[in-house]
Scaffold this motif. Structure first.
Motif, PDB file in Angstrom:
ATOM      1  N   UNK A  17     -92.964   7.829  -5.134  1.00 51.84           N
ATOM      2  CA  UNK A  17     -93.539   7.885  -3.779  1.00 51.84           C
ATOM      3  C   UNK A  17     -95.065   7.971  -3.752  1.00 51.84           C
ATOM      4  N   UNK A  18     -95.675   8.375  -4.871  1.00 55.59           N
ATOM      5  CA  UNK A  18     -97.138   8.472  -4.891  1.00 55.59           C
ATOM      6  C   UNK A  18     -97.729   7.456  -5.866  1.00 55.59           C
ATOM      7  N   UNK A  19     -97.118   6.272  -5.910  1.00 52.45           N
ATOM      8  CA  UNK A  19     -97.632   5.166  -6.740  1.00 52.45           C
ATOM      9  C   UNK A  19     -99.137   5.033  -6.556  1.00 52.45           C
ATOM     10  N   UNK A  20     -99.868   4.896  -7.667  1.00 51.98           N
ATOM     11  CA  UNK A  20    -101.334   4.882  -7.532  1.00 51.98           C
ATOM     12  C   UNK A  20    -101.793   3.608  -6.823  1.00 51.98           C
ATOM     13  N   UNK A  21    -102.947   3.717  -6.169  1.00 50.11           N
ATOM     14  CA  UNK A  21    -103.395   2.665  -5.250  1.00 50.11           C
ATOM     15  C   UNK A  21    -103.562   1.281  -5.898  1.00 50.11           C
ATOM     16  N   UNK A  22    -104.164   1.162  -7.106  1.00 50.15           N
ATOM     17  CA  UNK A  22    -104.360  -0.195  -7.642  1.00 50.15           C
ATOM     18  C   UNK A  22    -103.035  -0.946  -7.850  1.00 50.15           C
ATOM     19  N   UNK A  23    -102.018  -0.224  -8.322  1.00 47.65           N
ATOM     20  CA  UNK A  23    -100.711  -0.872  -8.515  1.00 47.65           C
ATOM     21  C   UNK A  23    -100.075  -1.188  -7.152  1.00 47.65           C
ATOM     22  N   UNK A  36    -100.017  -7.317  -2.475  1.00 50.13           N
ATOM     23  CA  UNK A  36    -100.583  -8.673  -2.466  1.00 50.13           C
ATOM     24  C   UNK A  36     -99.524  -9.700  -2.878  1.00 50.13           C
ATOM     25  N   UNK A  37     -98.572  -9.268  -3.712  1.00 57.86           N
ATOM     26  CA  UNK A  37     -97.511 -10.178  -4.170  1.00 57.86           C
ATOM     27  C   UNK A  37     -96.484 -10.450  -3.088  1.00 57.86           C
ATOM     28  N   UNK A  38     -96.390  -9.543  -2.131  1.00 59.03           N
ATOM     29  CA  UNK A  38     -95.334  -9.640  -1.121  1.00 59.03           C
ATOM     30  C   UNK A  38     -95.983  -9.956   0.233  1.00 59.03           C
ATOM     31  N   UNK A  39     -95.946  -9.070   1.180  1.00 54.85           N
ATOM     32  CA  UNK A  39     -96.719  -9.269   2.400  1.00 54.85           C
ATOM     33  C   UNK A  39     -97.036  -7.909   3.011  1.00 54.85           C
ATOM     34  N   UNK A  40     -97.808  -7.924   4.062  1.00 55.34           N
ATOM     35  CA  UNK A  40     -98.344  -6.688   4.651  1.00 55.34           C
ATOM     36  C   UNK A  40     -97.296  -5.606   4.915  1.00 55.34           C
ATOM     37  N   UNK A  41     -96.149  -6.038   5.489  1.00 55.42           N
ATOM     38  CA  UNK A  41     -95.172  -5.034   5.927  1.00 55.42           C
ATOM     39  C   UNK A  41     -94.203  -4.654   4.807  1.00 55.42           C
ATOM     40  N   UNK A  42     -94.407  -5.252   3.606  1.00 55.28           N
ATOM     41  CA  UNK A  42     -93.390  -5.109   2.568  1.00 55.28           C
ATOM     42  C   UNK A  42     -93.431  -3.769   1.841  1.00 55.28           C
ATOM     43  N   UNK A  43     -94.600  -3.151   1.833  1.00 55.16           N
ATOM     44  CA  UNK A  43     -94.743  -1.886   1.105  1.00 55.16           C
ATOM     45  C   UNK A  43     -95.307  -0.852   2.072  1.00 55.16           C
ATOM     46  N   UNK A  44     -94.543   0.200   2.317  1.00 58.26           N
ATOM     47  CA  UNK A  44     -95.009   1.233   3.249  1.00 58.26           C
ATOM     48  C   UNK A  44     -95.649   2.362   2.472  1.00 58.26           C
ATOM     49  N   UNK A  45     -96.587   3.046   3.085  1.00 59.78           N
ATOM     50  CA  UNK A  45     -97.231   4.191   2.447  1.00 59.78           C
ATOM     51  C   UNK A  45     -96.838   5.503   3.119  1.00 59.78           C
ATOM     52  N   UNK A  46     -95.955   5.412   4.062  1.00 62.82           N
ATOM     53  CA  UNK A  46     -95.524   6.567   4.832  1.00 62.82           C
ATOM     54  C   UNK A  46     -94.119   6.261   5.289  1.00 62.82           C
ATOM     55  N   UNK A  76     -95.201   8.329   1.343  1.00 66.15           N
ATOM     56  CA  UNK A  76     -94.118   7.740   0.564  1.00 66.15           C
ATOM     57  C   UNK A  76     -94.383   6.258   0.363  1.00 66.15           C
ATOM     58  N   UNK A  77     -94.498   5.842  -0.862  1.00 72.62           N
ATOM     59  CA  UNK A  77     -94.684   4.418  -1.136  1.00 72.62           C
ATOM     60  C   UNK A  77     -93.319   3.826  -1.432  1.00 72.62           C
ATOM     61  N   UNK A  78     -92.866   2.920  -0.596  1.00 65.88           N
ATOM     62  CA  UNK A  78     -91.560   2.311  -0.880  1.00 65.88           C
ATOM     63  C   UNK A  78     -91.504   0.901  -0.332  1.00 65.88           C
ATOM     64  N   UNK A  79     -90.702   0.089  -1.003  1.00 66.88           N
ATOM     65  CA  UNK A  79     -90.603  -1.327  -0.666  1.00 66.88           C
ATOM     66  C   UNK A  79     -89.627  -1.560   0.464  1.00 66.88           C
ATOM     67  N   UNK A  83     -87.511   6.046  -6.365  1.00 65.34           N
ATOM     68  CA  UNK A  83     -87.736   6.183  -4.916  1.00 65.34           C
ATOM     69  C   UNK A  83     -88.486   4.998  -4.302  1.00 65.34           C
ATOM     70  N   UNK A  84     -89.208   4.259  -5.120  1.00 64.67           N
ATOM     71  CA  UNK A  84     -89.898   3.068  -4.615  1.00 64.67           C
ATOM     72  C   UNK A  84     -88.951   2.058  -3.986  1.00 64.67           C
ATOM     73  N   UNK A  85     -87.677   2.097  -4.407  1.00 66.94           N
ATOM     74  CA  UNK A  85     -86.717   1.113  -3.893  1.00 66.94           C
ATOM     75  C   UNK A  85     -86.154   1.535  -2.539  1.00 66.94           C
ATOM     76  N   UNK A  86     -86.514   2.733  -2.070  1.00 66.49           N
ATOM     77  CA  UNK A  86     -86.023   3.167  -0.761  1.00 66.49           C
ATOM     78  C   UNK A  86     -84.835   4.105  -0.847  1.00 66.49           C
ATOM     79  N   UNK A  87     -84.533   4.585  -2.067  1.00 66.18           N
ATOM     80  CA  UNK A  87     -83.579   5.686  -2.139  1.00 66.18           C
ATOM     81  C   UNK A  87     -84.402   6.966  -2.070  1.00 66.18           C
ATOM     82  N   UNK A  88     -83.754   8.098  -1.981  1.00 67.34           N
ATOM     83  CA  UNK A  88     -84.513   9.344  -1.911  1.00 67.34           C
ATOM     84  C   UNK A  88     -83.760  10.448  -2.640  1.00 67.34           C
TER      85      UNK A  88
END
Ligand SMILES: Cc1cc2nc3c(=O)[nH]c(=O)nc-3n(C[C@H](O)[C@H](O)[C@H](O)COP(=O)(O)OP(=O)(O)OC[C@H]3O[C@@H](n4cnc5c(N)ncnc54)[C@H](O)[C@@H]3O)c2cc1C
Length: 366
Positions: free
Chosen positions: A35-41, A47-57, A218-221, A244-249
């Motif tokens: 959930x706290x994936x570092x910003x550069x990654x 950038x590989x996906x699109x704007x709405x694809x990765x949430x930070x909250x 929370x960083x999740x796809x 958790x990045x995949x949207x499980x918790x």
């Protein structure tokens, strides 16, 4: 586990940040940066996906088991009977409120005990359109009645002559139709308070919650859209996601999705394809939900896929629901729920054993 990993002759551990996409010559990668994936990654994945694809909250609205909603009070209808994408014009469950009930509800939201943001969350702003319901309530007594609880375009078939003062809507959350989320009810109220206050909504007095609301950093796809059934990023299949990045918790869920991602990656490395675990098992049902079982509904400023714990609402209903105890006497009240869960668990264990016997040993032996 750390000791076993450190001492394994075929495992090399390198501690350090991957600041950007993993190097191009890494062919079979699992990204499990949490959930706290570092910003550069995170930025590189975005950038590989699109704007709405990765949430930070996340902005989690509570989810209710469909069968616990009192349909003698509530009813199915979409606002103005409008048929939305993939809908039939009766896609929402509606719960009506009188003025007294609404006023009491708004007061309870404002007075209810909230959880505080953690230190690393305080600087993260709310998404537009994802304000916690209690924050909306604080903005004025009419705010919710003109927002998620607006009573327009809906007629209560149980009492068509009376106009509801406010209406709470629940939207189908999974393709199985067993789970409904309370629309716009993302919240930072404490769990006990959520149950107490949301059970005051007419029709939800006996609501059983599959998930309670929350808001976290929370960083999740948006996994149902971005990942294939084997957790690979469609846009770049060498990258597989886990945790958790995949949207499980949760700890167990994140570890389980990590385990299956590892097994898939091992099968890939051997040039094999591993069949996914059955949807009747905990792992299979969670995997099914995050890679496709959730119903995606796009509304401005919101994103409908939100993190999910494992729960019985994700499992397909039983072919036959138990009605009797082993001694032949009838099950009563809560005994029915317990027996149903036990039957679902027994089905899951049997199906998992079959899947392991039919698929895992083949992969291991090859
Ligand atoms: C305060 C709090 C309390 C919680 N309580 C519970 C609980 O009681 N029960 C429960 O089930 N769950 C709980 N959770 C949730 C649980 O912690 C998570 O669901 C789980 O840890 C997620 O596992 P993960 O492996 O996906 O990610 P993580 O455990 O976050 O692991 C990811 C790792 O990747 C690292 N990383 C990030 N970016 C990079 C990068 N670019 N390069 C290299 N490494 C990177 C991170 O530093 C981290 O070590 C809690 C979470 C929080 C924040």
């Amino acid at each position: 586990m750390t000791k076993a990993l450190n001492e394994h002759p075929l495992i090399e551990i390198a501690r350090g940040e991957i600041a950007g996409l993993p190097p191009a010559d890494w062919s079979n990668v699992i990204v499990a940066t949490g959930p706290l994936t570092s910003a550069p990654l995170a930025d590189a994945i975005r950038a590989l996906t699109d704007e709405s694809a990765l949430a930070f909250f996340d902005a989690i609205a509570p989810i209710v088991h469909r069968e616990s909603i009192d349909m003698s009070v509530a009813w199915f209808q979409s606002r103005y009977d409008k048929v939305g994408p993939g809908g039939n014009g009766a896609d929402y469950i509606n719960c009506p409120m009188t003025k007294e009930q609404y006023d009491g509800f708004v007061a309870a939201l404002i007075a209810g005990e909230k959880t505080e943001f953690k230190e690393w969350e305080t600087n993260t702003p709310y998404f537009d359109g994802c304000l916690p319901i209690e924050v909306m309530a604080e903005r004025g007594p009419e705010t919710l009645r003109h927002g998620p609880m607006k009573p327009v375009g809906l007629t209560n078939p149980h009492d068509p002559a009376t106009k509801a003062y406010a209406i709470v809507q629940l939207r189908q959350d999974n393709k199985l139709g067993t789970l409904y989320n309370i629309v716009g009810f993302q919240t930072k109220l404490k769990y006990g308070e959520q149950q107490r206050i949301f059970r005051s909504i007419p029709g939800l007095e006996k609501a059983e919650f599959a998930r309670l609301g929350g808001l976290h950093r929370n960083t999740f796809l948006n996994s149902p859209k971005l990942l294939d059934g084997q957790l690979r990023l469609r846009a770049q299949p060498r990258l597989r996601f886990a945790g958790q990045m995949t949207g499980c918790e949760g700890y167990v869920e994140s570890a389980s999705v990590g385990l299956i991602a590892g097994v898939y990656a091992a099968a890939d490395a051997r040039g094999q394809t591993l069949e996914s675990p059955p949807g009747t098992t905990a792992l299979g049902s969670l995997l099914g939900h995050i890679t496709g079982g959730h119903i995606e509904t796009i509304e401005p400023g919101t994103r409908s896929f939100q993190p999910m714990n494992i729960n019985f609402g994700l499992f397909p209903p039983l072919a036959t629901v138990p009605t009797k105890k082993p001694d032949g006497t009838r099950l009563r009240g809560n005994e029915k729920t317990v027996a149903k869960k036990q039957a679902m668990s027994a089905r899951a264990l049997a199906d998992l054993d079959r899947w392991i016997a039919d698929h895992l040993h083949i992969a291991a032996a090859a």
